[in-house]
Write a protein that holds these residues in place. Structure first.
Motif, PDB file in Angstrom:
ATOM      1  N   PHE A   1     -50.028   9.140  42.453  1.00  0.00           N
ATOM      2  CA  PHE A   1     -48.787   8.598  41.924  1.00  0.00           C
ATOM      3  C   PHE A   1     -47.884   8.132  43.063  1.00  0.00           C
ATOM      4  CE2 PHE A   1     -49.835  11.964  38.646  1.00  0.00           C
ATOM      5  CZ  PHE A   1     -50.330  11.061  37.724  1.00  0.00           C
TER       6      PHE A   1
ATOM      7  N   VAL B   1     -43.780   3.642  34.601  1.00  0.00           N
ATOM      8  CA  VAL B   1     -43.471   5.058  34.432  1.00  0.00           C
ATOM      9  C   VAL B   1     -44.686   5.916  34.774  1.00  0.00           C
ATOM     10  CG1 VAL B   1     -42.833   6.812  32.732  1.00  0.00           C
ATOM     11  CG2 VAL B   1     -41.688   4.590  32.715  1.00  0.00           C
TER      12      VAL B   1
ATOM     13  N   ARG C   1     -47.343   5.089  36.609  1.00  0.00           N
ATOM     14  CA  ARG C   1     -47.688   4.956  38.032  1.00  0.00           C
ATOM     15  C   ARG C   1     -46.829   5.868  38.897  1.00  0.00           C
ATOM     16  NH1 ARG C   1     -44.590   0.768  39.656  1.00  0.00           N
ATOM     17  NH2 ARG C   1     -43.310   2.461  40.521  1.00  0.00           N
ATOM     18  N   ALA C   2     -45.560   6.009  38.518  1.00  0.00           N
ATOM     19  CA  ALA C   2     -44.634   6.822  39.314  1.00  0.00           C
ATOM     20  C   ALA C   2     -44.828   8.314  39.105  1.00  0.00           C
ATOM     21  CB  ALA C   2     -43.199   6.433  38.981  1.00  0.00           C
ATOM     22  N   GLY C   3     -45.647   8.690  38.103  1.00  0.00           N
ATOM     23  CA  GLY C   3     -45.895  10.107  37.851  1.00  0.00           C
ATOM     24  C   GLY C   3     -44.806  10.796  37.076  1.00  0.00           C
ATOM     25  N   TRP C   4     -44.048  10.043  36.275  1.00  0.00           N
ATOM     26  CA  TRP C   4     -42.909  10.605  35.560  1.00  0.00           C
ATOM     27  C   TRP C   4     -43.289  11.186  34.195  1.00  0.00           C
ATOM     28  CZ3 TRP C   4     -39.380   5.773  36.584  1.00  0.00           C
ATOM     29  CH2 TRP C   4     -38.996   5.777  37.941  1.00  0.00           C
ATOM     30  N   LEU C   5     -44.564  11.179  33.845  1.00  0.00           N
ATOM     31  CA  LEU C   5     -44.961  11.663  32.521  1.00  0.00           C
ATOM     32  C   LEU C   5     -45.307  13.141  32.508  1.00  0.00           C
ATOM     33  CD1 LEU C   5     -47.085   8.670  31.222  1.00  0.00           C
ATOM     34  CD2 LEU C   5     -44.679   9.166  30.804  1.00  0.00           C
ATOM     35  N   GLY C   6     -45.231  13.799  33.646  1.00  0.00           N
ATOM     36  CA  GLY C   6     -45.451  15.238  33.720  1.00  0.00           C
ATOM     37  C   GLY C   6     -46.815  15.631  33.196  1.00  0.00           C
TER      38      GLY C   6
ATOM     39  N   THR D   1     -37.182   4.318  22.766  1.00  0.00           N
ATOM     40  CA  THR D   1     -37.179   5.134  23.977  1.00  0.00           C
ATOM     41  C   THR D   1     -36.661   6.519  23.627  1.00  0.00           C
ATOM     42  OG1 THR D   1     -36.680   3.137  25.251  1.00  0.00           O
ATOM     43  CG2 THR D   1     -36.400   5.245  26.366  1.00  0.00           C
TER      44      THR D   1
END
Length: 308
Positions: free
Chosen positions: A9, A45, A47-52, A238
Motif C-alpha cells: 500500500f 482508497v 491503493r492507499a490501504g485505507w480499507l483496514g 459514501t
C-alpha cells in the motif's frame, strides 16, 4: 499478461505494471480481452490501504471494477457469449478481488452485457459501475413519476447518470452542480442550482417545501437531509457522509453489485441516446500513477480510462 497492481500500500508511486498468468475461465465464466478499464475513486482508497481489515496485505492486488473489451474464451455452460463479442462488464471487486486493469480478466457471465453498439469500447468503459450505482440509488428511493428528486454533483460521473436515468422514470429533477455543468443539467430538463457555501439554502430556494428525495452524489454530507420533505428518502454513496434518519425520512446506503441484465438495459439506453458516456482522458497502463494523481485532484468531468 500485463496488469496494473500494487505489492504494498502507498501513494500513486506504489502502482506498477506487473506480469501475471493469463486467467482461465471456469464453468459459467468468460475471459475478456480488455480494451479499456476505468479508474475509480475506490482504487485510490484501496491503493492507499485505507480499507483496514476489508483489504489485508497480500502479495499483489490488481484494481479495477469496470471493463470493456471482447470475449476471448468462455467456460463450460456459458450461453449468450462467444469469442469476439464486444462486451462491458463489472467485477464485484470487494467480493472477488479480481481487477479489470489487466490485459485479460475472467468474470462470471452474469456480470457481462453486450457493449453499446453506437460508441467505441473506450467510451463503453465509462458505463458499468457508475450507471449501476445510479440505478441502484433510484431503485432504493422508490419514487413515482412526477415526484421531485434533488441530486448533488449532478454534472459528475454518478450524478450525471442519476440525472439522466431519473428523466427516464418521469421524475422532476433539481441538480446542484458547478457553473460549468449548468448546460449539461439544463439540457436534460432539470432545474439547475449553482454550487455554493449554503447548498441546503440554495436547494430550498427552488423547492421551498423540500424535495421528495435526495441523491448525495457529491458526498456533501448529512446536512443535505435538510432539503428532504418529512417522510421522504435519502441516498448516500459514501458511508461516512450518511445522515441519521429523521422526520420519517428513509436513509439508504447505496451498494452496487454486478447485474448483467441491468447492464444490458443501460447499454440499450446509450444506443438510444438517453445516456451520455464521458471519457476525460485515456491513459496507458504505464501511466496509471498519473491517472490516480489526476483523479485525486478532482474537478474531472468524465472517466479516466486505462488502456493496455
Amino acid at each position: 499478461m500485463r496488469a496494473v497492481g500494487i505489492t504494498s500500500f502507498g501513494g500513486p508511486e506504489a502502482l506498477t505494471v506487473v506480469d501475471v498468468p493469463v486467467p482461465e475461465p471456469a464453468a459459467g465464466q468468460v475471459r475478456i480481452k480488455v480494451a479499456a478499464a476505468a479508474v475509480a475513486n475506490f482504487d485510490l482508497v484501496a491503493r492507499a490501504g485505507w480499507l483496514g481489515p476489508m483489504l489485508p496485505a497480500a502479495p499483489l492486488y490488481v484494481f479495477g471494477w469496470d471493463a470493456s473489451g471482447t470475449v476471448d474464451a468462455v467456460g463450460p455452460g456459458v450461453v449468450g457469449f462467444a469469442p469476439g463479442d464486444p462486451v462491458v462488464a463489472v467485477s464485484d471487486w470487494l467480493d472477488t478481488k479480481v481487477g479489470t486493469q489487466a490485459e485479460y480478466v475472467v468474470l462470471d457471465a452474469a456480470a457481462l452485457a453486450a457493449a453499446p453498439s453506437t460508441v467505441d469500447l473506450t467510451e463503453a468503459a465509462a458505463l458499468p459501475v457508475n450507471a449501476h450505482t445510479a440505478t441502484r440509488a433510484l431503485d432504493l428511493l422508490g419514487l413515482e413519476a412526477g415526484q421531485t428528486l434533488a441530486i448533488t454533483g449532478a454534472g459528475g460521473a454518478v450524478g450525471g447518470f442519476t440525472l439522466e436515468l431519473a428523466r427516464e422514470r418521469g421524475l422532476k429533477v433539481v441538480g446542484l452542480a458547478s457553473a460549468r455543468d449548468e448546460e449539461f443539467v439544463t439540457s436534460r430538463d432539470a432545474v439547475y442550482v449553482p454550487r455554493s457555501d449554503d447548498p441546503v439554502g440554495a436547494l430550498r430556494a427552488v423547492a421551498p417545501e423540500g424535495v421528495d428525495a435526495m441523491v448525495d452524489a457529491a458526498a456533501i454530507g448529512p446536512q443535505m437531509v435538510g432539503t428532504v420533505k418529512d417522510g421522504g428518502a435519502f441516498a448516500s454513496l459514501t458511508p461516512p457522509k450518511t445522515p441519521e434518519p429523521e422526520r420519517g425520512i428513509e436513509v439508504h446506503r447505496v451498494h452496487m453489485h454486478s447485474d448483467g441484465a441491468e447492464l444490458s438495459r443501460l447499454a440499450a439506453l446509450v444506443d438510444r441516446g438517453r445516456l451520455t458516456l464521458r471519457v476525460h482522458q485515456t491513459v496507458p497502463f504505464e501511466q496509471a500513477a498519473q491517472a490516480h494523481e489526476m483523479l485525486a485532484k478532482g474537478g474531472i468531468r468524465g472517466r479516466l480510462v486505462l488502456i493496455p
